[in-house]
Design an enzyme around this catalytic site. Sequence first.
Site, PDB file in Angstrom:
ATOM      1  N   LYS A 112       0.821  -1.216   0.000  1.00  0.00           N
ATOM      2  CA  LYS A 112       0.000   0.000   0.000  1.00  0.00           C
ATOM      3  C   LYS A 112       0.857   1.269   0.000  1.00  0.00           C
ATOM      4  O   LYS A 112       0.442   2.304  -0.504  1.00  0.00           O
ATOM      5  CB  LYS A 112      -0.892   0.039   1.234  1.00  0.00           C
ATOM      6  CG  LYS A 112      -1.619  -1.238   1.525  1.00  0.00           C
ATOM      7  CD  LYS A 112      -2.745  -1.479   0.570  1.00  0.00           C
ATOM      8  CE  LYS A 112      -3.467  -2.766   0.922  1.00  0.00           C
ATOM      9  NZ  LYS A 112      -4.721  -2.925   0.221  1.00  0.00           N
TER      10      LYS A 112
HETATM   11  C1  LIG Z   1      -0.946  -7.828   2.372  1.00  0.00           C
HETATM   12  C2  LIG Z   1      -2.059  -7.753   1.390  1.00  0.00           C
HETATM   13  N1  LIG Z   1      -2.053  -8.602   0.362  1.00  0.00           N
HETATM   14  C3  LIG Z   1      -3.040  -8.579  -0.557  1.00  0.00           C
HETATM   15  C4  LIG Z   1      -4.098  -7.710  -0.464  1.00  0.00           C
HETATM   16  C5  LIG Z   1      -5.140  -7.718  -1.533  1.00  0.00           C
HETATM   17  O1  LIG Z   1      -4.967  -6.635  -2.403  1.00  0.00           O
HETATM   18  P1  LIG Z   1      -6.201  -6.027  -3.180  1.00  0.00           P
HETATM   19  O2  LIG Z   1      -7.191  -5.601  -2.153  1.00  0.00           O
HETATM   20  O3  LIG Z   1      -5.656  -4.888  -3.939  1.00  0.00           O
HETATM   21  O4  LIG Z   1      -6.753  -7.112  -4.027  1.00  0.00           O
HETATM   22  C6  LIG Z   1      -4.150  -6.810   0.617  1.00  0.00           C
HETATM   23  C7  LIG Z   1      -5.246  -5.840   0.813  1.00  0.00           C
HETATM   24  O5  LIG Z   1      -5.650  -5.125  -0.013  1.00  0.00           O
HETATM   25  C8  LIG Z   1      -3.090  -6.818   1.536  1.00  0.00           C
HETATM   26  O6  LIG Z   1      -3.072  -5.935   2.531  1.00  0.00           O
HETATM   27  N1  LIG Z   2      -6.554  -5.257   2.190  1.00  0.00           N
HETATM   28  C1  LIG Z   2      -6.900  -3.906   2.300  1.00  0.00           C
HETATM   29  C2  LIG Z   2      -8.350  -3.689   2.105  1.00  0.00           C
HETATM   30  C3  LIG Z   2      -8.607  -2.382   1.468  1.00  0.00           C
HETATM   31  O1  LIG Z   2      -8.087  -2.414   0.186  1.00  0.00           O
HETATM   32  P1  LIG Z   2      -7.779  -1.147  -0.681  1.00  0.00           P
HETATM   33  O2  LIG Z   2      -6.576  -1.549  -1.454  1.00  0.00           O
HETATM   34  O3  LIG Z   2      -8.970  -0.922  -1.485  1.00  0.00           O
HETATM   35  O4  LIG Z   2      -7.490   0.027   0.184  1.00  0.00           O
HETATM   36  C4  LIG Z   2      -6.350  -3.361   3.601  1.00  0.00           C
HETATM   37  O5  LIG Z   2      -5.338  -3.855   4.022  1.00  0.00           O
HETATM   38  O6  LIG Z   2      -6.884  -2.457   4.180  1.00  0.00           O
END
Ligand SMILES: Cc1ncc(COP(=O)(O)O)c(C=O)c1O
Ligand SMILES: N[C@@H](CCOP(=O)(O)O)C(=O)O
Length: 465
Positions: A112
Amino acid sequence: MRYQSTRGTAPELDFRDVTLAGLAKDGGLYVPVEWPSLSDAEIAGLAGLSYVETAVRVMAPFTAGSLDEAELRELCTQAYGRFSHDAVTPLVQLDHRHFLLELFHGPTLAFKDVALQLLGLFFERFLKGTDQHLTIVGATSGDTGSAAIDAVAGREGIDIFMLHPNKRVSDVQRRQMTTVLAPNVHNIAIEGSFDDAQAMVKAMFNDAGFASRFQVTAVNSINWARLMAQVVYYFYAAVRLGAPARQVAFSVPTGNFGDVFAGYVAAKMGLPVAKLVVATNVNDILHRALSSGDYSTGTVTPTAAPSMDIQVSSNFERLLFDLANRDGAALAEQMRGFESSKAMRLTNAQQQGAAALFASDRVEPDEMSQAMAWAASRADEILDPHTAIGLAAARRAPIAADIPIVTLATAHPAKFGDAVERATGLRPTLPGRIGDLFDREERYDILPATFDAVTAYIAERAKPR
Ligand SMILES: Cc1ncc(COP(=O)(O)O)c(C=O)c1O
Ligand SMILES: N[C@@H](CCOP(=O)(O)O)C(=O)O
């Protein structure tokens, strides 16, 4: 570059306004009116460039009209200067065809940071010289929260309200959010799931009274700028493995469909992506949708990979829109049906269009542990549970043997120390930047998962427009 809503009726906006808006006024998500493309020569020209320079070349078409290249470069330099690895997102080889793309070298140790460090700077840049005050409302299953908080804590003109599901994030994830005591940071633990939190956040954008009182914006991947910044590392990794002359596949641990949708965008821009493997845990709505067209929610099961404990994957809407000839009215009707019945079937065009690029898999807990053990034996790599799910899916994905597969390593294992220790017997240590996390003071409030309780809480603390 102009942006349109997936539901067809919100006004088109430029990059600045899309970033500040977060969600479209008709309840849809913004996407560029057309996908920009990079020629093979332009992709080949990315070889050997730094992460920052790659980012500028990949993102410039999306930010055109709102930021010039020099400004974009300055913001990227600042954002990625906070990463602890020179390569920003290094590639690690596991065997002749499996690679990990480590996305966790940012300040809060998950992928993120790659987008949120930049988004914090975009907000600051776009607010400069105005008297606007932003109220960020976000939902997190653990990682978005700390990355967004780190990106905006203490910034002028911004308050952030972050909702996480009480007791359903790891202790490290919770403390990374709740120990940030800056006055503009407000952590709320709701008595519900991530999906409940995400639904409330979306409802705040659509509540005319609330949205007119506060200038609300989003830091979740419903905000286009988040996804845009994540497109960059697909190019960065693929070029290192021989693109554009060679195809590359990616396996992506998936929850809200943001990270893997960024891979789709990279493919649309011309990157030779052989396959995008959508790896889920037992909360497998996306696997069911992609393998059989059944997008229907069940109850969320808490797992060792809590950030993926999601049933309603917001960005799937962006894919469905693109695969349905960008017919906003039809998509709006399809989404309304889903919102009322919590279930929908993909159309044939959507199913076939998705199958051309996506594969999917559901990974069981023992398979996740086996992937952790395998990586530890191959390359001395301790994987976090989410990455392990991606790797397990990568290793059995039906992809030609000569195509390299990159698994996105989305979080540092220390964020999930208990789960990693249970699976492998190894306890990852907290990196120096958060070494004292368990000695820090925490601050957060617990609220029922109701729209009224949460909006009343925010209204008491946020600054009106
Ligand atoms: C460590 C981790 N891996 C994978 C994901 C999944 O990613 P996305 O929500 O973009 O599909 C998340 C949350 O979004 C996460 O925090
Ligand atoms: N896995 C995410 C959930 C939110 O996903 P986002 O990528 O749309 O912000 C988290 O860790 O908060």
